[in-house]
Design an enzyme around this catalytic site. Structure first.
Site, PDB file in Angstrom:
ATOM      1  N   LYS A 119       0.856  -1.189   0.000  1.00 14.22           N
ATOM      2  CA  LYS A 119       0.000   0.000   0.000  1.00 14.22           C
ATOM      3  C   LYS A 119       0.885   1.230   0.000  1.00 14.22           C
ATOM      4  O   LYS A 119       2.029   1.178   0.445  1.00 14.22           O
ATOM      5  CB  LYS A 119      -0.866   0.030   1.258  1.00 14.22           C
ATOM      6  CG  LYS A 119      -2.111   0.870   1.124  1.00 14.22           C
ATOM      7  CD  LYS A 119      -3.195   0.099   0.398  1.00 14.22           C
ATOM      8  CE  LYS A 119      -4.533   0.764   0.389  1.00 14.22           C
ATOM      9  NZ  LYS A 119      -5.585  -0.197   0.076  1.00 14.22           N
ATOM     10  N   SER A 147      -8.242  -5.790 -10.717  1.00 11.69           N
ATOM     11  CA  SER A 147      -6.885  -5.283 -10.953  1.00 11.69           C
ATOM     12  C   SER A 147      -5.994  -6.417 -11.472  1.00 11.69           C
ATOM     13  O   SER A 147      -5.164  -6.229 -12.367  1.00 11.69           O
ATOM     14  CB  SER A 147      -6.271  -4.745  -9.657  1.00 11.69           C
ATOM     15  OG  SER A 147      -6.647  -3.407  -9.446  1.00 11.69           O
TER      16      SER A 147
HETATM   17  N1  GLU Z   1      -7.329   0.049  -3.120  1.00  7.47           N
HETATM   18  C1  GLU Z   1      -8.098  -1.115  -3.418  1.00  7.47           C
HETATM   19  C2  GLU Z   1      -8.169  -2.024  -2.200  1.00  7.47           C
HETATM   20  O1  GLU Z   1      -7.990  -1.588  -1.084  1.00  7.47           O
HETATM   21  C3  GLU Z   1      -7.637  -1.809  -4.697  1.00  7.47           C
HETATM   22  C4  GLU Z   1      -6.237  -2.311  -4.681  1.00  7.47           C
HETATM   23  C5  GLU Z   1      -5.775  -2.846  -6.041  1.00  7.47           C
HETATM   24  O2  GLU Z   1      -6.552  -2.892  -6.963  1.00  7.47           O
HETATM   25  O3  GLU Z   1      -4.592  -3.220  -6.100  1.00  7.47           O
HETATM   26  O4  GLU Z   1      -8.459  -3.180  -2.307  1.00  7.47           O
END
Ligand code: GLU
Length: 431
Positions: free
Chosen positions: A107, A359
């Site tokens: 993250k 994704s």
């Molecule tokens: N920010 C999103 C989550 O917390 C997507 C993360 C992604 O697609 O890598 O799952």
């Protein structure tokens, strides 16, 4: 980036010890999962439109990459701090394992209120962040994506910056891109849709009639809106929604497409009914975000930020089912109280995993250079969400544990097996 709120990460990893009882994995695997693999903190100098220089603080955490490259979004928020990014990266690790996609977790975050920046300043900041972390990310290393207050256009700038630095078009370095830049069809509504597929499974278990089921949604951003839209289409009664400024409530339910239309047109949440572009006000009570959480509804959907359901307000939660679209909306203490009260919580690491799942589809399509129709994306997402919801539900019933502990058990088993495949002390002691 500040270290305030140290407890959010500590609180997050508490869930591991609980699940460890049921996961039947080596204690060494558990130990490995208690620490992030790498934490990068960077300063990003940005030339502002008025000619002044501002230095922003950013971070990227790679939590664990045993099952594949680290994966997870980048958050722009004035309050983001390093402990929070660590917690979010940990949750990504578990989330990717729950849905069985070949990634670890990561993250990133920048301390900024993006609403205060011009579009050009936002672009310079986004490109500047990639310049600082380009050596640590990559299609086989760490793959960012959108999160709170970041969007497809920002992902496009970031992918372009990375490609320039590497002198090679590299769409697979980042997901959630605009479609013309290699984004996947169906990524925009994937998080809300994944949660919706979870509810569809629960609907079967509980034999719900959608028109009799009331739903309150805290947070009307991308995920909250798409979830509301799909639920409303099936006949569920969306009786309350809110954004960061507060919420609206109407016991008979809102026409969700009208709410979405008004929010997109005016950037404000308004109780309206629209015919085409003509909207008129409908009766509604104005409520606070805190009041929304305590409404007497069947399904409560926290789809905003973490730490919303805490020791302080948990006893006033009336909904029987919670579906966590936000990451970490419930603290571990509140969690136990909800479980003891017999409430079913579809935990974040399952309920919001649709986003990262699509994704993954985007990354696969980028690597293959071959793009799928939206129907294929929906169908593949539904298959994964349905399968993994079923697996978690079965673990819950088998051990008579909460759905959250079941989801962590499921994740821990997959991560533990991957760690053990490289050998643990039991293996090496025999050598
Ligand atoms: N920010 C999103 C989550 O917390 C997507 C993360 C992604 O697609 O890598 O799952």
């Amino acid at each position: 980036m500040s270290e305030s709120n140290g407890s959010i990460f500590e609180d997050a990893i508490k869930r591991l010890d609980k699940a460890f009882e049921y996961a039947n994995i080596d204690p060494e695997a558990l130990e490995k999962l208690k620490y992030p693999k790498a934490v990068f903190q960077v300063s990003i100098p940005v030339r502002m439109d008025d000619g002044s220089l501002r230095v922003f603080q950013g971070a990227r955490v790679r939590y664990n990459d045993t099952r594949g490259p680290t994966k997870g979004g980048i958050r722009y928020h004035p309050d983001v701090n390093i402990e929070e990014v660590k917690a979010l990266a940990f949750w990504m690790t578990c989330k990717c394992a729950v849905v069985g996609i070949p990634y670890g977790g990561g993250k990133g975050g920048i301390v900024v209120n993006p609403k205060e920046l011009s579009k050009l300043e936002l672009e310079r900041l986004s490109r500047g962040f990639i310049q600082q972390i380009a050596d640590f990310i990559g299609p086989e290393t760490d793959i960012p994506a959108p999160d709170v207050y970041t969007n497809a256009m920002i992902m496009g700038w970031m992918m372009d910056e990375y490609s320039k630095i590497k002198r090679q078009h590299t769409p697979a370095v980042i997901t959630g891109k605009p479609i013309p830049l290699g984004g996947s069809l169906g990524r925009d509504d994937a998080t809300g849709r994944g949660a919706y597929y979870c509810i569809k499974q629960l609907e079967k278990h509980r034999q719900w009639k959608p028109s009799e089921i009331t739903v309150a949604i805290q947070g009307f951003g991308n995920a909250g809106q798409h979830f509301a839209r799909l639920m409303h289409k099936d006949g569920y009664k969306i009786v309350a929604v809110s954004d960061s400024r507060g919420g609206i409530y109407n016991a008979t339910g809102f026409d969700v497409p009208s709410l979405i239309h008004a929010k997109n047109e005016t950037r404000q949440l308004k109780a309206v009914y629209c015919e085409g572009s003509v909207c008129e006000a409908v009766p509604a009570d104005t409520i606070t975000n805190a009041e929304l959480l305590e409404l007497d509804v069947d399904i409560l959907v926290p789809a905003a930020m973490e730490n919303q359901i805490t020791e302080e307000n948990v006893s006033r939660i009336k909904a029987g089912v919670l579906c966590e679209i936000a990451n970490g909306p419930t603290t571990s203490t509140a969690d136990e109280i909800l479980a003891a009260a017999g409430k079913l919580v579809i935990p974040d690491i399952l309920a919001n995993a649709g986003g990262v799942t699509v994704s993954y589809f985007e990354w696969v399509q980028n690597k293959a250079g071959y793009y799928w129709p939206v129907e294929e994306v929906h169908q593949k997402l539904e298959t994964i969400m349905t399968r993994e919801f079923g697996a978690v539900y079965a673990i819950m019933e088998q051990h008579k544990i909460s759905m959250r502990t079941a989801a962590y058990t499921h994740a821990l088993t997959r991560i533990g097996e991957a760690i053990a495949s490289q050998g643990t002390s039991t293996y090496f002691a025999k050598a």
